[in-house]
Design a protein around this motif. Structure first.
Motif, short mmCIF file in Angstrom:
data_model
loop_
_atom_site.label_atom_id
_atom_site.label_comp_id
_atom_site.label_asym_id
_atom_site.label_seq_id
_atom_site.Cartn_x
_atom_site.Cartn_y
_atom_site.Cartn_z
N SER A 149 0.84 -1.20 0.00
CA SER A 149 0.00 0.00 0.00
C SER A 149 0.88 1.25 0.00
O SER A 149 0.61 2.21 -0.74
N ARG A 150 1.91 1.24 0.83
CA ARG A 150 2.82 2.39 0.89
C ARG A 150 3.53 2.61 -0.43
O ARG A 150 3.67 3.75 -0.91
N SER A 151 3.98 1.52 -1.07
CA SER A 151 4.70 1.63 -2.33
C SER A 151 3.82 2.21 -3.43
O SER A 151 4.26 3.05 -4.23
N ALA A 153 1.25 4.18 -3.03
CA ALA A 153 1.05 5.60 -2.73
C ALA A 153 2.30 6.41 -3.05
O ALA A 153 2.21 7.55 -3.52
N ALA A 154 3.48 5.82 -2.82
CA ALA A 154 4.73 6.52 -3.09
C ALA A 154 4.86 6.84 -4.58
O ALA A 154 5.43 7.87 -4.95
N GLY A 155 4.33 5.97 -5.43
CA GLY A 155 4.35 6.24 -6.87
C GLY A 155 3.56 7.50 -7.21
O GLY A 155 3.99 8.33 -8.02
N ARG A 156 2.41 7.66 -6.55
CA ARG A 156 1.62 8.87 -6.78
C ARG A 156 2.31 10.09 -6.18
O ARG A 156 2.26 11.19 -6.75
N LEU A 157 2.96 9.91 -5.03
CA LEU A 157 3.66 11.03 -4.40
C LEU A 157 4.82 11.51 -5.27
O LEU A 157 5.13 12.70 -5.31
N SER A 158 5.46 10.60 -5.98
CA SER A 158 6.58 10.98 -6.84
C SER A 158 6.13 11.59 -8.17
O SER A 158 6.96 12.01 -8.97
N GLY A 159 4.81 11.62 -8.40
CA GLY A 159 4.31 12.33 -9.58
C GLY A 159 3.85 11.46 -10.73
O GLY A 159 3.50 11.98 -11.79
N HIS A 160 3.81 10.14 -10.57
CA HIS A 160 3.43 9.27 -11.68
C HIS A 160 1.99 9.50 -12.14
O HIS A 160 1.71 9.53 -13.33
N LEU A 161 1.08 9.67 -11.18
CA LEU A 161 -0.32 9.90 -11.56
C LEU A 161 -0.47 11.26 -12.21
O LEU A 161 -1.18 11.40 -13.21
N TYR A 162 0.19 12.27 -11.66
CA TYR A 162 0.12 13.61 -12.26
C TYR A 162 0.61 13.56 -13.71
O TYR A 162 -0.01 14.17 -14.60
N GLU A 163 1.69 12.85 -13.95
CA GLU A 163 2.23 12.76 -15.31
C GLU A 163 1.26 12.05 -16.24
O GLU A 163 1.11 12.44 -17.41
N ALA A 164 0.58 11.02 -15.73
CA ALA A 164 -0.40 10.31 -16.56
C ALA A 164 -1.57 11.23 -16.92
O ALA A 164 -2.01 11.26 -18.08
N LEU A 400 -9.30 -11.75 -3.56
CA LEU A 400 -9.64 -10.35 -3.35
C LEU A 400 -9.40 -9.49 -4.58
O LEU A 400 -10.14 -8.54 -4.84
N VAL A 401 -8.35 -9.79 -5.34
CA VAL A 401 -8.02 -8.96 -6.51
C VAL A 401 -8.61 -9.50 -7.79
O VAL A 401 -8.44 -8.90 -8.85
N SER A 402 -9.31 -10.63 -7.71
CA SER A 402 -9.88 -11.23 -8.92
C SER A 402 -10.79 -10.23 -9.64
O SER A 402 -11.74 -9.71 -9.07
N GLY A 403 -10.45 -9.95 -10.90
CA GLY A 403 -11.24 -9.02 -11.69
C GLY A 403 -10.99 -7.56 -11.36
O GLY A 403 -11.62 -6.67 -11.95
N LYS A 404 -10.05 -7.28 -10.44
CA LYS A 404 -9.80 -5.90 -10.03
C LYS A 404 -8.37 -5.45 -10.31
O LYS A 404 -8.10 -4.26 -10.36
N GLU A 405 -7.44 -6.39 -10.45
CA GLU A 405 -6.03 -6.02 -10.55
C GLU A 405 -5.78 -5.17 -11.78
O GLU A 405 -6.36 -5.36 -12.84
N SER A 406 -4.89 -4.19 -11.60
CA SER A 406 -4.55 -3.26 -12.68
C SER A 406 -3.05 -3.26 -12.90
O SER A 406 -2.27 -3.50 -11.98
N ASP A 407 -2.64 -2.99 -14.15
CA ASP A 407 -1.22 -2.87 -14.44
C ASP A 407 -0.64 -1.57 -13.90
O ASP A 407 0.56 -1.40 -13.83
N ARG A 408 -1.53 -0.63 -13.56
CA ARG A 408 -1.07 0.68 -13.08
C ARG A 408 -0.77 0.59 -11.58
O ARG A 408 -1.55 1.03 -10.75
N ILE A 409 0.38 0.03 -11.25
CA ILE A 409 0.71 -0.16 -9.85
C ILE A 409 1.01 1.17 -9.16
O ILE A 409 0.64 1.38 -8.01
N GLN A 410 1.69 2.07 -9.85
CA GLN A 410 2.05 3.35 -9.22
C GLN A 410 1.40 4.55 -9.90
O GLN A 410 1.63 5.67 -9.48
N THR A 411 0.59 4.33 -10.92
CA THR A 411 -0.11 5.45 -11.57
C THR A 411 -1.61 5.31 -11.45
O THR A 411 -2.36 6.03 -12.09
N GLY A 412 -2.07 4.35 -10.66
CA GLY A 412 -3.50 4.19 -10.46
C GLY A 412 -4.07 5.33 -9.64
O GLY A 412 -3.34 6.09 -8.99
N LEU A 413 -5.38 5.45 -9.64
CA LEU A 413 -6.06 6.51 -8.90
C LEU A 413 -5.96 6.26 -7.41
O LEU A 413 -5.99 5.11 -6.95
N GLY A 414 -5.88 7.35 -6.63
CA GLY A 414 -5.67 7.23 -5.21
C GLY A 414 -6.85 7.57 -4.34
O GLY A 414 -6.76 7.50 -3.11
#
Length: 479
Positions: A149-151, A153-164, A400-414
């Motif tokens: 979970s922390r990792s 979120a760290a992707g979004r903190l480093s700007g990956h979501l903003y860049e997307a 739990l992740v069946s049908g939910k997992e995304s390739d966007r590990i660090q650029t997914g929505l927060g």
């Protein structure tokens, strides 16, 4: 936080560490003149006033009569090169409750105002040091219950979501620019079906759809799941509860009916945080209190994301087990416990549930008066020795992740707020693409501008005050 009465640059202070006995405590300050204000309460005022940004100054905090309060290190940051974009000083003192409180109260009595929840991050946002996706990621990291979970979120903190988001906005802006050219120089075309290239919009639509779907996966890493242990008495539910927590929280006894009420705790299932519930054993009983516990177990199981149904592998399935399994509609993993002490033929064969997993070989179907048991994963474990626990955690995560997992590990929505905005942008772009086939250029422009507004709300380029208040009011005071 309430931004209606907000005063920019006003000196603020907050205790940034837990107010509990510890080695160190930090009192954080920010705002115009904060360095000068603290210098009046510091044993080496000139050293502090002349300190460069990103430097440390040693000395003592003192009151106005120069009585020493505590030996401290001051971390000095000068605008604009600080977290908030303002002058900042962080006071590192000894971590006693009395000491930290004394330093903090001294500041409040000499020019500082108590910071509101999230005000430091809010100032960073309004001073252009961060955007809303990064600001929300700060809270995610603070609240994270697992390393995964922390990792993320760290992707979004480093700007990956903003860049997307910024990449999608550029595609839309480029399309709008092309449309403006067509409007200014129409060359007598009545529609854009033959002159407009929708490639950029189609790419933007696909990326927005991918982002919108990522929230299903991210939500479970943030909010966690509900996992309920069910089964008959003495199946080993409490032992499994303790094994998953890696501590003795539940009472374990050979006496049937020991657990009469449910207990819960957070646990980590391969990176997914979950509230794990240990419940009363399922059986018919004349004991009023135990019977109430059984009813609570059934109620809890109906609200679970996953049920771990624990059985004694030495005994096999009881009719009560078969009744529960055949009537259950919640995702369930059948856990055959006590594999370290197996007895009899049951140890060599599991019940046939129509499972498509390869965890166990095919076995004979069970005889039951109830309807067929739904497809169910099965695992053999020993809560006593820990055998199979790692496989169980992996199986729970898979469900739990069946049908939910995304390739966007660090650029997914927060956040849900981000999802709503991205979904609105997706709908606007999709509608714009539909209009390009039969309508004039002007009809497309409004949809694309709406999409840009929605994406601007995600990053904070376009954000009403009530949204800002909602975001930052959930932060810690010192953050």
């Amino acid at each position: 936080m309430d931004t209606t009465g907000y005063t920019p640059e006003e000196p603020i202070a907050a205790i940034a560490t837990a107010l509990a006995p510890s080695a160190l405590g930090i009192v954080r300050t920010s705002g115009k003149g904060c360095i000068e204000l603290i210098s009046r309460l510091f044993s080496r005022p000139q050293a502090l006033l002349s300190a460069q940004g990103n430097s440390l100054v040693y000395g003592w905090m003192t009151d106005t009569e120069k009585n020493r309060i505590d030996e401290v290190m001051l971390s000095v940051y000068r605008a604009p090169k600080s977290f908030t974009g303002e002058d900042m000083v962080e006071i590192s003192c000894h971590g006693g409750v009395s000491v930290v409180s004394a330093v903090y109260n001294l500041l409040l009595a000499h020019g500082f105002r108590a910071a509101e929840h999230g005000e430091f991050t809010f100032r960073a946002y309004i001073n252009g040091k961060t955007d809303l996706t990064k600001a929300e990621a700060v809270r995610e990291i603070i609240d994270a219950r697992t390393d995964v979970s922390r990792s993320r979120a760290a992707g979004r903190l480093s700007g990956h979501l903003y860049e997307a988001i910024d990449g999608v906005k550029k595609l839309i802006v480029d399309t709008l620019a092309a449309i403006e050219v067509e409007i200014e120089y129409p060359e007598d075309e009545e529609t854009i079906s033959d002159t407009f290239d929708p490639a950029d919009l189609e790419k933007a639509r696909d990326q927005l759809a991918d982002l919108a779907s990522s929230w299903k996966s991210e939500k479970i890493y943030q909010d966690g799941a509900r996992v309920v242990l069910c089964g008959r008495t003495n199946a080993g539910k409490s032992s499994l509860f303790n094994a998953l927590l890696k501590e003795d929280r539940a009472i374990v006894s050979d006496i049937a009916g020991t657990t009469r009420d449910w207990i819960e705790s957070w646990v980590n299932f391969d990176g997914i945080p979950a509230r794990l519930f240990d419940t009363a054993g399922l059986r018919e009983t004349a004991d009023i209190i135990e019977a109430k516990g059984v009813e609570l177990t059934k109620d809890l199981s109906q609200d679970a994301d996953v049920i771990l149904y624990v059985t004694d592998s030495r005994i096999g399935l009881h009719e009560d087990d078969k009744a529960f399994l055949s009537q259950n509609k919640i995702p369930l993993i059948l856990v055959w416990n006590k594999s370290d002490a197996e007895e009899g033929a049951v140890s060599e064969k599991m019940v046939s549930t129509g499972s498509t997993t390869d965890m166990f070989p095919a076995v004979e179907p069970i005889e039951t008066a109830h309807k067929p048991i739904a497809q169910t994963a099965q695992l053999r474990i020993s809560a006593k020795t820990g055998a199979g626990i790692a496989d169980l955690c992996a199986a729970v995560k898979k469900v739990l992740v069946s049908g939910k997992e995304s390739d966007r590990i660090q650029t997914g929505l927060g956040s849900e707020r981000q999802r709503v905005c991205v979904q609105a942008a997706l709908e606007s772009v999709t509608h714009a693409l539909a209009l390009t086939k039969d309508y004039t250029l002007d009809a497309v422009v409004q949809d694309l501008e709406d999409a840009l507004d929605a994406l601007g709300t995600v990053t904070g380029d376009v954000t009403p005050d009530d949204v800002l208040g909602s975001i930052f009011s959930h932060f810690c005071v010192g953050k």
